[in-house]
Design an enzyme around this catalytic site. Structure first.
Site, PDB file in Angstrom:
ATOM      1  N   LEU A 106     -68.805-102.622  49.343  1.00 50.66           N
ATOM      2  CA  LEU A 106     -67.578-102.460  50.120  1.00 50.66           C
ATOM      3  C   LEU A 106     -67.882-101.872  51.492  1.00 50.66           C
ATOM      4  CD1 LEU A 106     -64.508-102.759  50.162  1.00 50.66           C
ATOM      5  CD2 LEU A 106     -64.330-100.487  49.118  1.00 50.66           C
ATOM      6  N   ASP A 161     -70.374-102.434  53.427  1.00 52.18           N
ATOM      7  CA  ASP A 161     -70.783-103.530  54.301  1.00 52.18           C
ATOM      8  C   ASP A 161     -69.562-104.295  54.822  1.00 52.18           C
ATOM      9  OD1 ASP A 161     -72.920-104.882  55.504  1.00 52.18           O
ATOM     10  OD2 ASP A 161     -72.837-106.471  54.020  1.00 52.18           O
ATOM     11  N   HIS A 176     -78.524-104.601  54.528  1.00 51.75           N
ATOM     12  CA  HIS A 176     -77.405-105.439  54.972  1.00 51.75           C
ATOM     13  C   HIS A 176     -76.494-104.666  55.909  1.00 51.75           C
ATOM     14  CE1 HIS A 176     -76.518-109.123  52.172  1.00 51.75           C
ATOM     15  NE2 HIS A 176     -77.458-109.355  53.064  1.00 51.75           N
TER      16      HIS A 176
END
Length: 342
Positions: A287, A289, A311
């Site tokens: 979440l 990200d 990420h």
């Protein structure tokens, strides 16, 4: 923006499909063109795969973009966006590729269109390496709805790898004004829950997952429900484990794959939820990200999360290329990090 607008140069070597999808979202929202080289350069099969190509073509369709390199296997893409136009759109991935990732690519842009939109996306709804539909519905959308977003998503039909055939739909209204995100506490604990979604496979697979996850989480028998997804075109299985609080919901998942035991699928999901519950941070790693772009579009905000993935680091750097914002990360206590945008 005109063709003479400077093109942002982005290397896709260190990122996967997420870097491409984020670039498309940012380009649509800001109107800035970009050139991505060495797309998915470190992957076993570099370049655009079918689900990435669907994202590119879908992004191009909602804004009548000019694109070069939109072909299977292409390692370079040039994307010149036009004006994002609301409307009724339908996209088919043509495989079990993730429908939720296509939705997340288009959603920020369609929120900034002048008219409302409906989306219909066909493909996979429960995939490895992608948020399952329930995560979008129960974890992601409620947070951005609290930021002023008026959008809903519906699961019309389940779809798994490899057959696909699943369908999700979404209704998206233009956003009037982004509200700043502040998500630093979970709030009161409301419930823990679990579900196994099972299609055209032996029941024993699901039962072993339920037994394994219940044991690891020390949940009573019957807390994880078994739901058959017989509407699915092909076989598939997913385990979803969740915890709901007043301010946030977290769902961890495991997707059955060839050569991976039921016990391994359930163990991964259960351990992820156990790690989340052992922390006080409201925002899980996935979440985190996904909240970076909404937070940046609001101009500022803050949330607390468990850990910062590669990420997330890559996504923060990318957003800073497109928008005049800066992200800062601070470790508050071991296992709790603060991400601030301003």
């Amino acid at each position: 923006m005109t063709k003479s607008t400077p093109i942002l140069q982005i290397s896709g070597e260190s990122g996967g499909g997420q870097l491409l999808r984020s670039s498309l979202s940012m380009s649509l929202v800001t109107g800035l063109p970009f050139r991505m080289t060495n797309i998915r350069g470190k992957r076993l099969k570099p370049g655009l795969m079918r689900q990435h190509l669907t994202c590119v073509k879908a992004a191009a369709e909602v804004c009548d973009a000019s694109i070069d390199g939109a072909e299977l296997g292409s390692v370079e893409l040039v994307f010149h966006p036009g004006k994002v136009v609301g409307g009724d759109y339908s996209f088919a991935i043509g495989s079990g590729g993730s429908t939720t990732l296509v939705l997340q690519t288009l959603l920020p842009a369609l929120l900034h269109a002048e008219a409302s939109s409906t989306l219909r996306i066909e493909g996979g709804t429960h995939n490895p390496m992608a948020p399952p539909f329930e995560f979008i519905e129960q974890c992601y959308l409620p947070v951005i709805q609290s930021m002023g977003v008026k959008a809903t998503a519906t699961l019309e039909r389940h779809g798994f790898m490899q057959a696909g055939g699943g369908v999700i739909t979404a209704e998206i209204n233009p956003i009037k004004k982004w509200k700043k995100l502040k998500l630093i506490e979970r709030g009161d604990a409301l419930e823990t829950f679990g579900r196994v979604i099972h299609a055209h496979l032996h029941r024993d697979i699901a039962e072993r997952e339920i037994t394994t996850a219940s044991h690891l989480l020390e949940w009573p028998s019957g807390q994880i429900e078994l739901r058959y997804a017989n509407d699915s075109t092909g076989p598939g299985n997913a385990i979803l484990l969740g915890a709901r609080f007043a301010n946030v919901c977290e769902i961890t998942s495991g997707i059955a794959q060839q050569g991976k035991s039921s016990e391994a699928v359930a163990t991964g999901a259960a351990k992820s939820l156990r790690s989340y519950l052992a922390s006080s941070a409201p925002v899980g790693a996935h979440l985190a990200d996904q909240l970076l772009l909404p937070m940046a579009l609001a101009g500022s905000g803050v949330f607390h999360t468990l850990a910062i993935s590669d990420h997330t680091q890559t996504n923060m750097a990318l957003i800073e290329q497109f928008l005049p914002v800066k992200f800062t990360v601070e470790e508050l206590v071991p296992g709790v990090k603060q991400i601030r945008c301003g």
